[in-house]
Design an enzyme around this catalytic site. Structure first.
Site, PDB file in Angstrom:
ATOM      1  N   HIS A 110      98.627 -20.334  72.260  1.00 55.05           N
ATOM      2  CA  HIS A 110      97.701 -19.172  73.091  1.00 55.05           C
ATOM      3  C   HIS A 110      98.960 -18.160  73.254  1.00 55.05           C
ATOM      4  O   HIS A 110     100.390 -17.324  73.758  1.00 55.05           O
ATOM      5  CB  HIS A 110      97.940 -20.147  74.482  1.00 55.05           C
ATOM      6  N   HIS A 132     100.415 -17.344  76.988  1.00 56.30           N
ATOM      7  CA  HIS A 132     101.395 -16.694  77.734  1.00 56.30           C
ATOM      8  C   HIS A 132     102.525 -16.316  77.172  1.00 56.30           C
ATOM      9  O   HIS A 132     102.596 -17.174  76.224  1.00 56.30           O
ATOM     10  CB  HIS A 132     101.350 -18.155  78.473  1.00 56.30           C
ATOM     11  N   ASP A 135     105.844 -16.522  77.028  1.00 57.34           N
ATOM     12  CA  ASP A 135     106.863 -17.718  76.933  1.00 57.34           C
ATOM     13  C   ASP A 135     106.622 -17.774  75.706  1.00 57.34           C
ATOM     14  O   ASP A 135     107.283 -18.442  74.340  1.00 57.34           O
ATOM     15  CB  ASP A 135     107.234 -19.005  77.546  1.00 57.34           C
ATOM     16  N   HIS A 136     105.452 -18.061  74.999  1.00 55.51           N
ATOM     17  CA  HIS A 136     104.568 -18.563  73.863  1.00 55.51           C
ATOM     18  C   HIS A 136     104.533 -17.381  72.370  1.00 55.51           C
ATOM     19  O   HIS A 136     103.850 -17.205  71.891  1.00 55.51           O
ATOM     20  CB  HIS A 136     103.708 -19.359  73.468  1.00 55.51           C
ATOM     21  N   HIS A 187      94.612 -26.347  78.555  1.00 49.61           N
ATOM     22  CA  HIS A 187      95.684 -25.521  79.519  1.00 49.61           C
ATOM     23  C   HIS A 187      94.444 -24.474  80.038  1.00 49.61           C
ATOM     24  O   HIS A 187      93.555 -24.804  80.677  1.00 49.61           O
ATOM     25  CB  HIS A 187      96.275 -24.376  78.445  1.00 49.61           C
ATOM     26  N   HIS A 209     109.916 -27.841  75.694  1.00 48.00           N
ATOM     27  CA  HIS A 209     109.147 -26.406  76.490  1.00 48.00           C
ATOM     28  C   HIS A 209     109.700 -27.280  77.873  1.00 48.00           C
ATOM     29  O   HIS A 209     109.199 -27.544  78.773  1.00 48.00           O
ATOM     30  CB  HIS A 209     108.210 -26.641  76.047  1.00 48.00           C
TER      31      HIS A 209
HETATM   32 ZN   LIG Z   1     101.646 -21.799  78.303  1.00 47.23          ZN
END
Ligand SMILES: [Zn+2]
Length: 317
Positions: free
Chosen positions: A71, A73, A75-76, A149, A274
């Protein structure tokens, strides 16, 4: 699939590039995981700083053959611009298959073109629109499922087709050696010593290996389905059980929930990652303990730059 120029079939392992959720810490970079699968390299969720982590882990841009984003976001995926530009800089010529949730195709396009560079990459995009197969080659099948999520999120499952393992003793008993072994594997039967020998007589079933990648999600059926029978499950474990309400509200798992998924899905090796920065070095072992309390298999609390072999299914012949 075109093989990377620098990779050889040296096995299957997870190279951990980063393990922090939300904000990196002094010891943990944002997410990033390279699954080396024979000649292929699946880069999952390259967070900020992934390009530099690749240097520390001795991962080259040429090793990346697949990019799988769960996804968008930050941090990914904030590492995508750097990784893609590095691949162009290093003149990666092979096609790279790219998977991400279809709803956010525009975000992927923005990240790819976030800054100016000479884009020579051959990216083949496979936006995930539904649960099920995404890619298939003779060596593996890649499937995706929607997770639960706060934004569109997909988990991934990589499966090697089942095969057969040749039994050296039985081959020798029938006097089968050299190129005849390949012939027998291809044709399913062979005449040796005046009689017909079938593949089934000199081999046994070899179940294919399976890898699953479950990131930001609440407990949901898809997480269990993705993890089903996995030799290695890489699973987010953002929170401890004490923060279970927070995990649910923000669309995350606790370490114990990751353990429950692994236990019910029959996973062999659970890799937790994570982590919320709130736990720190001293608090993190508790996450592994909480997962291990419900999962009897092996649990690894991932650290940046770990190299974790995918457990073999077969016994060396
Ligand atoms: Zn996320």
């Amino acid at each position: 699939m075109s093989a990377p120029s620098s990779g050889t079939a040296t096995g299957r392992e997870l190279v951990v590039l980063g393990t922090a959720s939300q904000a990196p810490t002094r010891r943990r970079n944002h997410n990033g995981y390279l699954l080396r699968w024979d000649g292929a390299g699946f880069l999952f969720d390259p967070g900020e700083g992934t390009q530099r982590q690749m240097q520390f882990a001795r991962v080259t841009a040429h090793q990346i053959t697949h990019l799988c984003i769960t996804h968008f976001h930050g941090d990914h995926c904030l590492g995508l611009p750097g990784v893609l530009q590095r691949m162009a800089l290093d003149q990666v010529r092979h096609a790279v298959e790219v998977c991400y949730p279809a709803e956010n195709r525009a975000v992927f396009t923005r990240l790819r073109h976030a800054t100016l560079f000479h884009d020579t990459l051959d990216l083949r995009e496979h936006p995930v629109t539904a649960d099920g197969p995404v890619l298939a080659t003779p060596a593996f099948r890649l499937a995706a499922r929607r997770l639960s999520h706060r934004v569109p999120t997909a988990g991934y499952q990589l499966t090697e087709p089942d095969g057969r393992r040749m039994l050296a003793g039985k081959l020798a008993a029938h006097g089968i050696a050299g190129p005849d072994v390949g012939r027998l594997q291809r044709d399913g039967r062979l005449t040796a010593g005046g009689r017909e020998v079938t593949l089934a007589e000199v081999s046994e079933p070899r179940p294919g290996q399976r890898f699953a990648f479950v990131m930001d999600t609440r407990l949901c059926d898809a997480a269990f389905t993705l993890a089903e029978g996995a030799d290695m499950l890489v699973c987010e474990a953002t929170f401890a059980t004490a923060e279970a309400a927070l995990a649910r509200d923000y669309g995350h798992l606790t370490a114990a929930q990751a353990g429950r998924i692994a236990a019910e899905a029959g996973v062999r090796l659970l890799v937790l990652t994570h982590f919320s920065q709130r736990y720190g070095e001293a608090g993190e072992p508790r996450l592994a303990d909480e997962a291990a309390a419900v999962f009897g298999g092996q649990v690894v609390l991932a650290h940046d730059l770990d190299r974790i072999p995918v457990p073999r299914r077969d016994h060396p012949a």
